[in-house]
Design a protein around this motif. Structure first.
Motif, PDB file in Angstrom:
ATOM      1  N   ALA A  20     -19.906  24.991  28.534  1.00  0.00           N
ATOM      2  CA  ALA A  20     -18.864  24.022  28.906  1.00  0.00           C
ATOM      3  C   ALA A  20     -19.492  22.693  29.315  1.00  0.00           C
ATOM      4  CB  ALA A  20     -18.015  24.585  30.041  1.00  0.00           C
ATOM      5  N   TYR A  21     -20.580  22.758  30.068  1.00  0.00           N
ATOM      6  CA  TYR A  21     -21.264  21.516  30.446  1.00  0.00           C
ATOM      7  C   TYR A  21     -21.698  20.739  29.212  1.00  0.00           C
ATOM      8  CZ  TYR A  21     -24.802  18.248  31.865  1.00  0.00           C
ATOM      9  OH  TYR A  21     -25.518  17.093  32.019  1.00  0.00           O
ATOM     10  N   TRP A  22     -22.344  21.437  28.278  1.00  0.00           N
ATOM     11  CA  TRP A  22     -22.877  20.747  27.106  1.00  0.00           C
ATOM     12  C   TRP A  22     -21.781  20.231  26.178  1.00  0.00           C
ATOM     13  CZ3 TRP A  22     -27.305  18.748  27.546  1.00  0.00           C
ATOM     14  CH2 TRP A  22     -28.286  19.359  28.323  1.00  0.00           C
ATOM     15  N   VAL A  23     -20.696  20.947  26.065  1.00  0.00           N
ATOM     16  CA  VAL A  23     -19.584  20.475  25.233  1.00  0.00           C
ATOM     17  C   VAL A  23     -18.991  19.206  25.850  1.00  0.00           C
ATOM     18  CG1 VAL A  23     -17.237  21.013  24.465  1.00  0.00           C
ATOM     19  CG2 VAL A  23     -19.045  22.696  24.196  1.00  0.00           C
ATOM     20  N   ARG A  76     -10.152  13.828  28.672  1.00  0.00           N
ATOM     21  CA  ARG A  76      -9.532  13.879  29.993  1.00  0.00           C
ATOM     22  C   ARG A  76     -10.428  14.577  31.002  1.00  0.00           C
ATOM     23  NH1 ARG A  76      -3.967  15.949  27.531  1.00  0.00           N
ATOM     24  NH2 ARG A  76      -3.359  14.007  26.544  1.00  0.00           N
ATOM     25  N   VAL A  77     -10.915  15.754  30.629  1.00  0.00           N
ATOM     26  CA  VAL A  77     -11.675  16.593  31.567  1.00  0.00           C
ATOM     27  C   VAL A  77     -12.955  15.908  32.013  1.00  0.00           C
ATOM     28  CG1 VAL A  77     -12.886  18.798  31.825  1.00  0.00           C
ATOM     29  CG2 VAL A  77     -10.697  18.711  30.641  1.00  0.00           C
ATOM     30  N   ARG A  78     -13.602  15.206  31.115  1.00  0.00           N
ATOM     31  CA  ARG A  78     -14.886  14.582  31.431  1.00  0.00           C
ATOM     32  C   ARG A  78     -14.773  13.574  32.568  1.00  0.00           C
ATOM     33  NH1 ARG A  78     -18.432  10.515  28.960  1.00  0.00           N
ATOM     34  NH2 ARG A  78     -20.532  11.175  29.461  1.00  0.00           N
ATOM     35  N   GLN A 110     -11.755  18.660  40.468  1.00  0.00           N
ATOM     36  CA  GLN A 110     -10.699  18.916  39.490  1.00  0.00           C
ATOM     37  C   GLN A 110     -11.285  19.551  38.220  1.00  0.00           C
ATOM     38  OE1 GLN A 110      -8.268  15.481  38.934  1.00  0.00           O
ATOM     39  NE2 GLN A 110      -6.721  16.578  37.762  1.00  0.00           N
ATOM     40  N   GLN A 111     -12.496  19.148  37.859  1.00  0.00           N
ATOM     41  CA  GLN A 111     -13.180  19.801  36.746  1.00  0.00           C
ATOM     42  C   GLN A 111     -13.379  21.281  37.047  1.00  0.00           C
ATOM     43  OE1 GLN A 111     -16.951  18.272  35.512  1.00  0.00           O
ATOM     44  NE2 GLN A 111     -16.077  16.413  34.637  1.00  0.00           N
ATOM     45  N   ALA A 112     -13.715  21.592  38.287  1.00  0.00           N
ATOM     46  CA  ALA A 112     -13.939  22.987  38.670  1.00  0.00           C
ATOM     47  C   ALA A 112     -12.666  23.812  38.468  1.00  0.00           C
ATOM     48  CB  ALA A 112     -14.410  23.065  40.119  1.00  0.00           C
ATOM     49  N   PHE A 113     -11.524  23.264  38.845  1.00  0.00           N
ATOM     50  CA  PHE A 113     -10.263  23.975  38.628  1.00  0.00           C
ATOM     51  C   PHE A 113      -9.979  24.153  37.135  1.00  0.00           C
ATOM     52  CE2 PHE A 113      -9.300  22.741  43.048  1.00  0.00           C
ATOM     53  CZ  PHE A 113      -8.943  23.998  43.530  1.00  0.00           C
ATOM     54  N   THR A 114     -10.313  23.144  36.345  1.00  0.00           N
ATOM     55  CA  THR A 114     -10.125  23.238  34.897  1.00  0.00           C
ATOM     56  C   THR A 114     -11.017  24.328  34.312  1.00  0.00           C
ATOM     57  OG1 THR A 114      -9.590  20.883  34.822  1.00  0.00           O
ATOM     58  CG2 THR A 114     -10.197  21.931  32.743  1.00  0.00           C
TER      59      THR A 114
END
Length: 161
Positions: A42-45, A92-94, A100-104
């Motif tokens: 997920a980090y790399w994407v 959006r997520v980036r 908030q990223q953690a919740f995603t």
């Protein structure tokens, strides 16, 4: 050119995540094991979409299937679904704050648990233990420190080359 040479962190982190997934745990803690490969992928994407995408997710998933001894294609499917959703909403997520990223990421890991349960049900296998539904929450808690660690490694190696 120098940025491409700095991408040694990508395979090294995926290999470390694979090893963390293979690390023996007490039987009671096995259902709580975070899905390290999903977190690292997920980090790399999110951060390097030109180098990490659906193809990498599928290949890493196949390697994980071989390493973990799971049904061939199971982890490949799970990681590809995760990568697809992240690619779709990357813009959006980036730019979400880290909390908030953690919740995603937690929601994506919960989606992964649903995929696992559906696969187990379709194959006629017993459903995963109830305790395994808490693993996405643990992954959500691990996301901020993992993100910061990988980000510092990626940026440090990029500056040095």
């Amino acid at each position: 050119m120098s940025r491409d040479r700095a991408l040694w962190v990508l395979p090294a982190s995926l290999f470390a995540a694979l090893l963390l997934g293979l690390l023996p745990l007490p039987e009671a803690l096995v259902p709580l094991r975070p899905y390290w490969l999903a977190l690292v992928l997920a980090y790399w994407v999110l951060e390097e979409p030109g180098h990490a995408g659906l193809g990498l997710a599928f290949l890493v998933g196949l390697l994980a299937d071989l390493a973990f001894g799971t049904l061939l294609g199971e982890q490949a499917l799970r990681l590809t679904i995760l990568a697809f959703i992240l690619q779709r909403f990357r813009a959006r997520v980036r730019f979400f704050p880290l909390s908030q990223q953690a919740f995603t990421i937690g929601a994506l890991l919960l989606n992964d648990r649903i995929v696992v349960a559906a696969l187990q049900l379709a194959l006629g296998k017993p459903l995963p233990p109830a305790l395994s539904w808490f693993a996405p929450a643990l992954g959500m808690l691990l996301w901020p420190p993992l993100f910061l660690l990988l980000d510092s490694l990626r940026l440090r190696s990029w500056r040095r080359t």
